[in-house]
Design a protein around this motif. Structure first.
Motif, PDB file in Angstrom:
ATOM      1  N   LYS A 296      -6.259  -0.538  -0.838  1.00  0.00           N
ATOM      2  CA  LYS A 296      -6.939   0.448  -1.677  1.00  0.00           C
ATOM      3  C   LYS A 296      -8.452   0.238  -1.518  1.00  0.00           C
ATOM      4  CE  LYS A 296      -6.974   2.228  -6.385  1.00  0.00           C
ATOM      5  NZ  LYS A 296      -6.345   2.159  -7.707  1.00  0.00           N
ATOM      6  N   HIS A 297      -8.834  -1.016  -1.417  1.00  0.00           N
ATOM      7  CA  HIS A 297     -10.222  -1.368  -1.150  1.00  0.00           C
ATOM      8  C   HIS A 297     -10.245  -2.818  -0.687  1.00  0.00           C
ATOM      9  CE1 HIS A 297     -14.421  -0.413  -1.230  1.00  0.00           C
ATOM     10  NE2 HIS A 297     -14.736  -1.393  -2.057  1.00  0.00           N
ATOM     11  N   ASN A 298     -11.303  -3.211   0.015  1.00  0.00           N
ATOM     12  CA  ASN A 298     -11.430  -4.632   0.336  1.00  0.00           C
ATOM     13  C   ASN A 298     -12.883  -5.065   0.378  1.00  0.00           C
ATOM     14  OD1 ASN A 298     -12.370  -3.894   2.905  1.00  0.00           O
ATOM     15  ND2 ASN A 298     -10.376  -4.169   3.875  1.00  0.00           N
ATOM     16  N   TYR A 299     -13.086  -6.363   0.327  1.00  0.00           N
ATOM     17  CA  TYR A 299     -14.438  -6.918   0.227  1.00  0.00           C
ATOM     18  C   TYR A 299     -14.592  -8.114   1.162  1.00  0.00           C
ATOM     19  CZ  TYR A 299     -14.306  -4.649  -4.403  1.00  0.00           C
ATOM     20  OH  TYR A 299     -14.174  -3.757  -5.434  1.00  0.00           O
TER      21      TYR A 299
ATOM     22  N   GLU B 253     -13.723  -6.208 -10.232  1.00  0.00           N
ATOM     23  CA  GLU B 253     -13.451  -4.908  -9.619  1.00  0.00           C
ATOM     24  C   GLU B 253     -12.087  -4.901  -8.934  1.00  0.00           C
ATOM     25  OE1 GLU B 253     -17.847  -3.296  -8.292  1.00  0.00           O
ATOM     26  OE2 GLU B 253     -16.232  -3.075  -6.862  1.00  0.00           O
TER      27      GLU B 253
ATOM     28  N   LEU C  22      -9.274  -2.288  -9.800  1.00  0.00           N
ATOM     29  CA  LEU C  22      -8.825  -1.302  -8.815  1.00  0.00           C
ATOM     30  C   LEU C  22      -7.326  -1.429  -8.532  1.00  0.00           C
ATOM     31  CD1 LEU C  22     -11.716  -1.431  -6.179  1.00  0.00           C
ATOM     32  CD2 LEU C  22     -11.115   0.521  -7.610  1.00  0.00           C
TER      33      LEU C  22
ATOM     34  N   TYR D  29     -15.153   5.803  -8.752  1.00  0.00           N
ATOM     35  CA  TYR D  29     -13.746   5.581  -9.074  1.00  0.00           C
ATOM     36  C   TYR D  29     -13.488   5.925 -10.528  1.00  0.00           C
ATOM     37  CZ  TYR D  29      -9.279   3.149  -9.598  1.00  0.00           C
ATOM     38  OH  TYR D  29      -7.967   2.847  -9.852  1.00  0.00           O
TER      39      TYR D  29
ATOM     40  N   LEU E 219      -8.471  -2.389   6.523  1.00  0.00           N
ATOM     41  CA  LEU E 219      -9.138  -1.199   5.983  1.00  0.00           C
ATOM     42  C   LEU E 219      -8.167  -0.047   5.699  1.00  0.00           C
ATOM     43  CD1 LEU E 219     -12.266  -0.878   5.553  1.00  0.00           C
ATOM     44  CD2 LEU E 219     -12.208   0.607   7.530  1.00  0.00           C
ATOM     45  N   PRO E 220      -7.283   0.286   6.663  1.00  0.00           N
ATOM     46  CA  PRO E 220      -6.406   1.444   6.391  1.00  0.00           C
ATOM     47  C   PRO E 220      -5.213   1.140   5.499  1.00  0.00           C
ATOM     48  CG  PRO E 220      -6.372   0.821   8.734  1.00  0.00           C
ATOM     49  CD  PRO E 220      -7.095  -0.246   8.010  1.00  0.00           C
TER      50      PRO E 220
ATOM     51  N   TYR F 292       0.834  -1.202   0.000  1.00  0.00           N
ATOM     52  CA  TYR F 292       0.000   0.000   0.000  1.00  0.00           C
ATOM     53  C   TYR F 292       0.873   1.258   0.000  1.00  0.00           C
ATOM     54  CZ  TYR F 292      -3.682   3.254   1.442  1.00  0.00           C
ATOM     55  OH  TYR F 292      -4.569   4.295   1.508  1.00  0.00           O
TER      56      TYR F 292
END
Lengths: 566, 164
Positions: free
Chosen positions: A130-133, A147, A151, A186, A126-127, A93
């Motif tokens: 870039k994104h999570n699911y 996605e 991303l 986005y 989370l921090p 990250y």
């Protein structure tokens, strides 16, 4: 008659999506919650690299991604498997490296009950993603997978994590995979604003003392050719951050080195005296800027970056350009005008003559200089060699003394500064580029943070040279104790280090030791010829410091020169 | 200065955590936050009040934009807008003081929504100044409990804050 679409399991969807995304290799480690996915993988043609600790899977995928530019893919199980990835995710990250990580999770019905091997990995990461699911239903999988790849590999790159409960792997649903996807929130900007580009062109034309300051963004966007053209047509010197090394050939006369805390004196003077800084794909990290108030106080700054939030975050910008660095540089080149920089270049040449990098010569005493070892490795490597470093003194010496000529060939943990990154990253790099030589330069401290991966390297017959710059200390921490803590070496002496040669041999790798310059040259030459992993333990001067050095939060032209400059 | 941001987000699990987490990890302070539906199904609107300099708010907005579930961020403080908040106060109200309280409530165009032998619940809407003013006056009688919704805000005129 309606065609009845075939139903497939969630786990099969994942494997199929990876293949449609062009994934060749997965880095991972199996476990209870991710078993259905591994069972599916067993029948597929995808290659899997079994590491010995999940953190190494994330770092290896990171190394792979930095070399290929494609997302590195990781599998791990729930709970400890997932939490072991966290350092690798945070590392990717911070350095904007594309990763897609798929973790198993306890079955849906058990989530929130503190079930065996349950951890809220989407919450934890989370921090640092870039994104999570968290996938609640297999019907969401095709959309989420496409996605995630989109991303991870577009805009400012970064890691994306998908957490899949065990029952969702086994749930059947229709699979309709579309690689193209649209996300309402986005929309990265690639093309620079025409008005700002014109302002940049004017600023370059009017500059008397311009300098290009480039970073990792140059490498991620493939902007090296555009950068070279700009530098060489307009005769503008180039400074590269640690993350940018390789974006411009290190042996060109316009190259001034790395700036900041352990940067070259010339680079720091040039940034301080410049009247224009063309900042490309950099984020003005504190290790580069030193004391912010006095950073580049004489310069106007053009800042080109894909991430709007980086522009103006730390440093005030005169010409902000949001966009892909390569596309923006190409637009600037189309209209390029420039002034005469001869006088400025002469000034820079003087600085260079007066301030060579210290510690470059062979040591005369009994102990070998670490800088010498790195110069020797650099000399004996061809220009396509990929070098991965760990974190600490050896990392800074490599940045200073290893000649990096090409992009994507210098892998290092820049933002997070993760000890233990280098060796697994070199494994990922070797798998990404089997025909290129790969060298890991590490320290005796860093290497022991992921030393278990010797088994992975041996088992996969990877031709790697692992150079341990062994000073018996956590050298960089000791250096700070030396300079800022009155030489009180609290817990930085690495007492109890193993015999790295014997340890390498125990894993089935080749082990060598070099205690002087002659042995060093011979060992490096031999290692380059060997098959499989070779560990060279270079015994070096224990208390050598990295110079030049700018103390934290000092202006970058306030330099502790230090070191043996003979 | 206080800035009121209208943040349109995809109505997905965890989106509030993502927004709140962003504020705490970047060292921004949320003064208050209100969340609710919009006219578009699947899209929620957060109204976030944040105190700070122009530079800080610019950085807040840019960082919010980076969240994948955030569709649009507008700074409503930069434009003419209507801002309201709803507050409920439970106030000590002995028989002797009820008419005094009633008078204050009427002046502020509030409502008495519950009465018990020794207390009243008062509902008042308005901007921050009005809230502070009525609070100050009612303190005299003894405020037992306060609950506030957080500010919400719309642009004046026919313009709207939309996701497009």
């Amino acid at each position: 008659m309606l065609m009845k679409k075939k139903m497939i399991k969630g786990s099969a969807m994942i494997i199929s999506a990876l293949q449609k995304e062009g994934v060749e290799i997965v880095f991972g480690y199996p476990g209870g919650a991710v078993l259905p996915l591994y069972d599916q993988l067993y029948d597929s043609t995808l290659r899997h690299l079994l590491v010995r600790h999940e953190q190494a899977a994330a770092h290896a995928a990171d190394g792979y991604a930095r070399v290929t530019g494609k997302p590195g893919v990781v599998f791990a199980t729930s709970g400890p498997g997932a939490t072991n990835l966290v350092t690798g995710i945070a590392n990717a990250y911070m350095d904007s490296v594309p990763l897609v990580l798929i973790t198993g999770q306890v079955p849906s019905g058990f989530i929130g009950t503190d079930a065996f091997q349950e951890a809220d990995i989407t919450g934890i990461t989370l921090p640092v993603t870039k994104h999570n699911y968290l996938v609640k239903d297999a019907r969401q999988l095709p959309g989420i997978l496409s996605e995630a790849f989109y991303l991870a590999s577009t805009g400012r790159r970064g890691p994306v994590l998908i957490d899949v409960p065990k029952d969702v792997f086994d749930q059947e649903a229709h699979f309709d995979y579309n690689v193209e996807c649209e996300i309402p929130g986005y929309n990265p900007t690639y093309k620079g604003h025409a008005g700002q580009i014109s302002r940049a062109v004017k600023a370059i034309r009017d500059a008397k003392r311009p300098v290009i300051f480039g970073g990792g963004g140059l490498i991620r966007s493939g902007a090296s050719a555009a950068l070279e053209e700009l530098a060489e047509r307009a005769k503008i010197p180039v400074i590269l951050s640690l993350m940018g090394l390789g974006a411009y050939p290190g042996d060109r006369s316009l190259f001034l080195g790395m700036p900041g805390m352990h940067g070259s004196i010339t680079a720091n003077y040039a940034l301080s005296e410049a009247d224009l800084i063309i900042a490309t794909g950099v984020r003005f990290d504190d290790r580069v800027t030193g004391k912010l108030e006095s950073f580049a106080s004489n310069a106007r700054i053009i800042h080109i970056d894909i991430d709007p939030a980086e522009i103006g975050k730390n440093v005030k910008i005169d010409v902000p350009i949001v966009g892909d660095v390569k596309m923006v540089l190409e637009s600037i080149l189309k209209k390029l005008q420039f002034g005469d920089t001869a006088e400025w270049l002469k000034q820079i040449e003087n600085w260079q003559k007066q301030n060579p990098m210290p510690g470059g010569l062979k040591s005369s005493g009994s102990a070998m200089k670490p800088q010498h070892v790195i110069r020797e490795i650099s000399r004996l490597c061809d220009e396509n060699t990929i070098v991965a470093t760990d974190v600490g003194q050896h990392q800074m010496w490599t940045a200073q003394h290893f000649m990096v000529r090409k992009p994507c060939s210098f892998l290092t943990s820049g933002g997070l500064g993760t000890m233990g990154y280098g060796f697994p990253a070199s494994i990922g790099a070797k798998l990404a580029a089997p025909d290129q030589k790969v060298v890991c330069i590490t320290g005796d401290g860093s290497f022991q943070m992921n030393i278990q991966e010797l088994a992975t390297a041996v088992n996969n017959h990877l031709d790697l040279t692992i150079a341990i710059i062994n000073n018996g200390y956590l050298g960089m921490v000791r250096q700070w104790q030396d300079i800022f803590y009155d030489k009180r070496y609290a817990h930085t002496l690495m007492e109890g280090n193993p015999d790295f040669v014997k340890l390498a041999e125990a894993y089935g790798a080749k082990g060598m030791r070099a205690c002087d310059a002659k042995e060093a040259t011979a060992a490096i030459e031999q290692a380059m010829q060997e098959k499989g992993p070779v560990v060279i333990d270079f015994t070096v001067e224990p208390e050598e410091n990295v110079y030049p050095m700018v103390a934290p939060n000092r202006p970058i032209n306030d330099i502790i020169i230090g070191g043996d400059r003979s | 200065m206080k800035h009121v941001l209208a943040v349109l987000v995809e109505d997905k699990p965890g989106v509030l955590t993502r927004v709140a987490g962003l504020f705490s990890r970047r060292g921004f302070n949320i003064d208050n936050i209100a969340v609710g539906e919009t006219v578009t199904p699947g899209i929620s609107r957060m109204t976030i009040t944040v105190e700070g300099t122009e530079t800080l708010v610019e950085q807040v907005i840019k960082q919010l934009h980076k969240l994948v579930n955030v569709i649009k961020v507008s700074n409503l403080s930069e434009e003419p807008s209507v801002m309201r908040e709803l507050m409920l106060l439970k106030v000590n109200a002995e028989v002797g003081s009820r008419s005094d309280i009633q008078q204050i409530v009427e002046t502020f165009r509030g409502k008495v929504v519950d009465v018990s032998p020794d207390s009243m619940i008062i509902e008042v809407t308005g901007n921050e100044e009005k809230m502070e003013a009525i609070k100050l006056l009612l303190q005299h009688f003894g405020i037992k409990e306060i609950v506030r919704t957080g500010k919400i805000s719309l642009l004046r005129g026919s313009r709207i804050t939309r996701e497009g």
